[in-house]
Design a protein around this motif. Structure first.
Motif, PDB file in Angstrom:
ATOM      1  N   VAL A 147     -35.496 -17.773 -43.843  1.00  0.00           N
ATOM      2  CA  VAL A 147     -34.899 -16.515 -43.396  1.00  0.00           C
ATOM      3  C   VAL A 147     -33.579 -16.309 -44.128  1.00  0.00           C
ATOM      4  CG1 VAL A 147     -34.046 -15.188 -41.429  1.00  0.00           C
ATOM      5  CG2 VAL A 147     -35.913 -16.819 -41.113  1.00  0.00           C
ATOM      6  N   ILE A 148     -33.331 -15.084 -44.584  1.00  0.00           N
ATOM      7  CA  ILE A 148     -32.039 -14.752 -45.176  1.00  0.00           C
ATOM      8  C   ILE A 148     -31.470 -13.538 -44.456  1.00  0.00           C
ATOM      9  CG2 ILE A 148     -32.351 -15.777 -47.456  1.00  0.00           C
ATOM     10  CD1 ILE A 148     -33.304 -13.072 -48.464  1.00  0.00           C
ATOM     11  N   VAL A 149     -30.152 -13.546 -44.255  1.00  0.00           N
ATOM     12  CA  VAL A 149     -29.445 -12.448 -43.593  1.00  0.00           C
ATOM     13  C   VAL A 149     -28.210 -12.125 -44.419  1.00  0.00           C
ATOM     14  CG1 VAL A 149     -28.387 -11.634 -41.456  1.00  0.00           C
ATOM     15  CG2 VAL A 149     -30.204 -13.346 -41.353  1.00  0.00           C
ATOM     16  N   PHE A 150     -27.887 -10.838 -44.530  1.00  0.00           N
ATOM     17  CA  PHE A 150     -26.717 -10.379 -45.276  1.00  0.00           C
ATOM     18  C   PHE A 150     -25.767  -9.683 -44.302  1.00  0.00           C
ATOM     19  CE2 PHE A 150     -30.209 -10.710 -48.205  1.00  0.00           C
ATOM     20  CZ  PHE A 150     -29.650 -11.279 -49.344  1.00  0.00           C
ATOM     21  N   PRO A 151     -24.894 -10.441 -43.606  1.00  0.00           N
ATOM     22  CA  PRO A 151     -24.015  -9.855 -42.590  1.00  0.00           C
ATOM     23  C   PRO A 151     -23.100  -8.748 -43.107  1.00  0.00           C
ATOM     24  CG  PRO A 151     -24.111 -12.231 -42.331  1.00  0.00           C
ATOM     25  CD  PRO A 151     -24.794 -11.911 -43.619  1.00  0.00           C
ATOM     26  N   THR A 152     -22.722  -8.812 -44.391  1.00  0.00           N
ATOM     27  CA  THR A 152     -21.849  -7.776 -44.940  1.00  0.00           C
ATOM     28  C   THR A 152     -22.635  -6.696 -45.679  1.00  0.00           C
ATOM     29  OG1 THR A 152     -21.502  -9.066 -46.979  1.00  0.00           O
ATOM     30  CG2 THR A 152     -19.937  -9.396 -45.173  1.00  0.00           C
ATOM     31  N   GLY A 153     -23.963  -6.785 -45.648  1.00  0.00           N
ATOM     32  CA  GLY A 153     -24.793  -5.758 -46.270  1.00  0.00           C
ATOM     33  C   GLY A 153     -24.799  -5.785 -47.784  1.00  0.00           C
ATOM     34  N   SER A 182     -17.706 -11.135 -38.432  1.00  0.00           N
ATOM     35  CA  SER A 182     -16.672 -11.627 -39.339  1.00  0.00           C
ATOM     36  C   SER A 182     -16.652 -13.151 -39.377  1.00  0.00           C
ATOM     37  CB  SER A 182     -15.296 -11.098 -38.923  1.00  0.00           C
ATOM     38  OG  SER A 182     -14.896 -11.647 -37.670  1.00  0.00           O
ATOM     39  N   SER A 183     -17.333 -13.798 -38.426  1.00  0.00           N
ATOM     40  CA  SER A 183     -17.449 -15.250 -38.421  1.00  0.00           C
ATOM     41  C   SER A 183     -18.531 -15.744 -39.376  1.00  0.00           C
ATOM     42  CB  SER A 183     -17.790 -15.753 -37.003  1.00  0.00           C
ATOM     43  OG  SER A 183     -16.786 -15.407 -36.083  1.00  0.00           O
ATOM     44  N   LEU A 184     -19.288 -14.811 -39.939  1.00  0.00           N
ATOM     45  CA  LEU A 184     -20.439 -15.184 -40.750  1.00  0.00           C
ATOM     46  C   LEU A 184     -20.153 -14.964 -42.228  1.00  0.00           C
ATOM     47  CD1 LEU A 184     -23.187 -13.491 -38.526  1.00  0.00           C
ATOM     48  CD2 LEU A 184     -22.449 -15.882 -38.505  1.00  0.00           C
ATOM     49  N   PRO A 185     -20.801 -15.730 -43.113  1.00  0.00           N
ATOM     50  CA  PRO A 185     -20.618 -15.541 -44.550  1.00  0.00           C
ATOM     51  C   PRO A 185     -21.390 -14.312 -45.035  1.00  0.00           C
ATOM     52  CG  PRO A 185     -22.279 -17.206 -44.164  1.00  0.00           C
ATOM     53  CD  PRO A 185     -21.736 -16.816 -42.802  1.00  0.00           C
ATOM     54  N   GLN A 214     -27.255 -25.870 -39.359  1.00  0.00           N
ATOM     55  CA  GLN A 214     -27.470 -26.254 -40.750  1.00  0.00           C
ATOM     56  C   GLN A 214     -26.240 -26.070 -41.620  1.00  0.00           C
ATOM     57  OE1 GLN A 214     -30.827 -24.263 -42.480  1.00  0.00           O
ATOM     58  NE2 GLN A 214     -32.274 -25.016 -40.960  1.00  0.00           N
ATOM     59  N   ALA A 215     -25.353 -25.169 -41.241  1.00  0.00           N
ATOM     60  CA  ALA A 215     -24.247 -24.791 -42.120  1.00  0.00           C
ATOM     61  C   ALA A 215     -22.911 -25.232 -41.547  1.00  0.00           C
ATOM     62  CB  ALA A 215     -24.240 -23.273 -42.329  1.00  0.00           C
ATOM     63  N   GLN A 216     -21.947 -25.391 -42.441  1.00  0.00           N
ATOM     64  CA  GLN A 216     -20.565 -25.611 -42.038  1.00  0.00           C
ATOM     65  C   GLN A 216     -19.912 -24.244 -41.849  1.00  0.00           C
ATOM     66  OE1 GLN A 216     -18.868 -28.495 -41.400  1.00  0.00           O
ATOM     67  NE2 GLN A 216     -20.804 -29.587 -41.626  1.00  0.00           N
ATOM     68  N   THR A 217     -19.634 -23.873 -40.598  1.00  0.00           N
ATOM     69  CA  THR A 217     -19.077 -22.543 -40.352  1.00  0.00           C
ATOM     70  C   THR A 217     -17.608 -22.499 -40.751  1.00  0.00           C
ATOM     71  OG1 THR A 217     -18.564 -23.160 -38.077  1.00  0.00           O
ATOM     72  CG2 THR A 217     -20.671 -22.083 -38.464  1.00  0.00           C
ATOM     73  N   GLN A 218     -17.173 -21.339 -41.223  1.00  0.00           N
ATOM     74  CA  GLN A 218     -15.779 -21.129 -41.561  1.00  0.00           C
ATOM     75  C   GLN A 218     -14.977 -21.006 -40.270  1.00  0.00           C
ATOM     76  OE1 GLN A 218     -16.866 -17.520 -43.640  1.00  0.00           O
ATOM     77  NE2 GLN A 218     -15.660 -16.311 -42.209  1.00  0.00           N
ATOM     78  N   PRO A 219     -13.633 -21.157 -40.349  1.00  0.00           N
ATOM     79  CA  PRO A 219     -12.821 -21.030 -39.128  1.00  0.00           C
ATOM     80  C   PRO A 219     -13.116 -19.713 -38.415  1.00  0.00           C
ATOM     81  CG  PRO A 219     -11.487 -21.883 -40.915  1.00  0.00           C
ATOM     82  CD  PRO A 219     -12.813 -21.487 -41.517  1.00  0.00           C
ATOM     83  N   SER A 220     -13.513 -19.799 -37.145  1.00  0.00           N
ATOM     84  CA  SER A 220     -13.953 -18.597 -36.433  1.00  0.00           C
ATOM     85  C   SER A 220     -14.262 -18.954 -34.994  1.00  0.00           C
ATOM     86  CB  SER A 220     -15.221 -18.028 -37.083  1.00  0.00           C
ATOM     87  OG  SER A 220     -16.283 -18.967 -36.966  1.00  0.00           O
ATOM     88  N   LYS A 245      -6.697 -24.520 -36.471  1.00  0.00           N
ATOM     89  CA  LYS A 245      -7.457 -25.029 -37.619  1.00  0.00           C
ATOM     90  C   LYS A 245      -8.926 -24.635 -37.537  1.00  0.00           C
ATOM     91  CE  LYS A 245      -8.610 -29.308 -40.080  1.00  0.00           C
ATOM     92  NZ  LYS A 245      -8.430 -30.784 -40.111  1.00  0.00           N
ATOM     93  N   VAL A 246      -9.512 -24.753 -36.341  1.00  0.00           N
ATOM     94  CA  VAL A 246     -10.950 -24.501 -36.184  1.00  0.00           C
ATOM     95  C   VAL A 246     -11.249 -23.017 -36.020  1.00  0.00           C
ATOM     96  CG1 VAL A 246     -12.962 -24.932 -34.702  1.00  0.00           C
ATOM     97  CG2 VAL A 246     -11.388 -26.795 -35.242  1.00  0.00           C
ATOM     98  N   ALA A 247     -10.435 -22.321 -35.236  1.00  0.00           N
ATOM     99  CA  ALA A 247     -10.720 -20.917 -34.931  1.00  0.00           C
ATOM    100  C   ALA A 247     -10.113 -19.948 -35.939  1.00  0.00           C
ATOM    101  CB  ALA A 247     -10.200 -20.569 -33.534  1.00  0.00           C
ATOM    102  N   GLY A 248      -9.085 -20.409 -36.669  1.00  0.00           N
ATOM    103  CA  GLY A 248      -8.419 -19.510 -37.607  1.00  0.00           C
ATOM    104  C   GLY A 248      -7.479 -18.547 -36.920  1.00  0.00           C
ATOM    105  N   MET A 249      -7.157 -18.797 -35.670  1.00  0.00           N
ATOM    106  CA  MET A 249      -6.240 -17.946 -34.908  1.00  0.00           C
ATOM    107  C   MET A 249      -5.700 -18.752 -33.730  1.00  0.00           C
ATOM    108  SD  MET A 249      -9.018 -15.469 -32.993  1.00  0.00           S
ATOM    109  CE  MET A 249     -10.079 -15.386 -34.440  1.00  0.00           C
ATOM    110  N   THR A 250      -4.654 -18.250 -33.085  1.00  0.00           N
ATOM    111  CA  THR A 250      -4.074 -18.936 -31.942  1.00  0.00           C
ATOM    112  C   THR A 250      -4.940 -18.702 -30.697  1.00  0.00           C
ATOM    113  OG1 THR A 250      -2.745 -17.061 -31.217  1.00  0.00           O
ATOM    114  CG2 THR A 250      -1.775 -18.523 -32.878  1.00  0.00           C
ATOM    115  N   PRO A 251      -4.796 -19.534 -29.663  1.00  0.00           N
ATOM    116  CA  PRO A 251      -5.516 -19.275 -28.413  1.00  0.00           C
ATOM    117  C   PRO A 251      -5.205 -17.892 -27.838  1.00  0.00           C
ATOM    118  CG  PRO A 251      -4.620 -21.496 -28.408  1.00  0.00           C
ATOM    119  CD  PRO A 251      -4.059 -20.819 -29.613  1.00  0.00           C
ATOM    120  N   GLY A 252      -3.933 -17.456 -27.960  1.00  0.00           N
ATOM    121  CA  GLY A 252      -3.576 -16.134 -27.461  1.00  0.00           C
ATOM    122  C   GLY A 252      -4.309 -15.023 -28.193  1.00  0.00           C
TER     123      GLY A 252
END
Length: 304
Positions: A66-72, A127-130, A186-192, A239-246
């Motif tokens: 399966v392939i998906v293009f989140p940004t079109g 935006s969490s997806l490549p 399967q994938a290493q997700t980016q900070p999100s 580091k993991v989320a790419g943003m503060t808890p707030g």
């Protein structure tokens, strides 16, 4: 409700099966870019396919991939690296339109469709997806479930019975959740936000915010849910989320507010209280900063 289910409920995505391709080699299909909010996907149900898209090496896809293009992103599908476009016609009469050609080479079958999301609501999820998601068929419980769903989708699209369109839509919605779960494994997700789901140290903090977004969470309280010190929790979260808890709490509140505004008739003041704001004015300012429009304008444009 588990966390992935909560996120998919919070960030709704509509799924459409558009057509099926049944093509004999040689063939090539050029897919132009789509508008933001429309993510094309392709499921190889028989044979094999070559994928070409900017920024990636050519990919050889096989049955079940399966392939998906989140940004079109624009992309080209081919029978093999040397294939050129051939005449393709669309036949109707089954649940889905069928793209066919008259070539007699190796046969491939591909289910094609789109994930539609409202950028103002589901944008944080996508935006969490490549730009390209690839889920390979080989192994795993998710793959077995996905194979079964793909097989049912293939059978149903060939059917002409009543209710086929609704059945296909519901099956495709379930498939999105499984694709996302399988891709995460399967994938290493980016900070999100999605990356938090895979981090056992922090996932309880995300759960707490999703469970009670109206609460005025402090960093220390969230750290306590994860059995971490305040400093350690804050450092790892960014580091993991790419943003503060707030910032994460604001995203969750704004998604919930957008959900209520588009699907409920309660007043803006009540919705403001539901998502944790003590005054309608403060909520309206926060909502306008995040979504670029007032709650009233958002409701008029997106209300059902």
């Amino acid at each position: 409700m588990d966390l992935l289910s909560r996120l998919l409920h919070l960030y709704p995505v509509e799924v459409a099966l558009d057509h099926v391709c049944k093509l004999g080699a040689p063939w090539a299909l050029e897919n132009p870019p789509t508008n933001y909010g429309v993510a094309p996907y392709h499921i190889v149900t028989s044979g094999s396919v070559w994928l070409y898209t900017s920024g990636f090496e050519p990919l050889h896809l096989h049955c079940g991939d399966v392939i998906v293009f989140p940004t079109g992103a624009a992309h080209t599908l081919k029978a093999d690296p040397d294939s050129l476009p051939s005449l393709v016609r669309v036949e109707t009469g089954s649940a889905l339109p069928v793209a066919v050609n008259d070539e007699v080479g190796a046969q491939s079958e591909i289910l094609c469709g789109y994930f539609h999301f409202e950028p103002g609501i589901a944008g944080p999820l996508f935006s969490s997806l490549p730009s390209l998601m690839v889920v390979r068929e080989a192994g795993g419980k998710d793959m077995q479930v996905m194979q079964s769903l793909i097989a049912i989708l293939g059978c149903e699209q060939r059917a002409t019975g009543q209710g086929s369109e609704v059945i296909l839509s519901q099956l495709a919605s379930a498939l999105f959740a499984i694709i996302l779960r399988a891709w995460m494994s399967q994938a290493q997700t980016q900070p999100s936000m999605l990356a938090l789901l895979s981090d056992p140290r922090l996932v309880r903090g995300l759960y707490a915010m999703l469970e009670d977004p109206a609460r005025q969470w402090s960093v220390e309280e969230l750290a306590n849910t994860c059995h971490l010190s305040r400093a350690t929790f804050a450092r790892h979260f960014v580091k993991v989320a790419g943003m503060t808890p707030g910032d994460m709490l604001v995203r969750i509140r704004m998604a919930k507010a957008a959900h209520w505004l588009s699907r409920d008739t309660r007043s803006v003041a009540i919705i403001a209280e539901i998502v944790g704001y003590q005054s309608e004015a403060a909520f309206s300012r926060a909502f306008s900063r995040f979504h670029g429009k007032s709650p009233g304008s958002f409701r008029r444009e997106n209300g059902r």
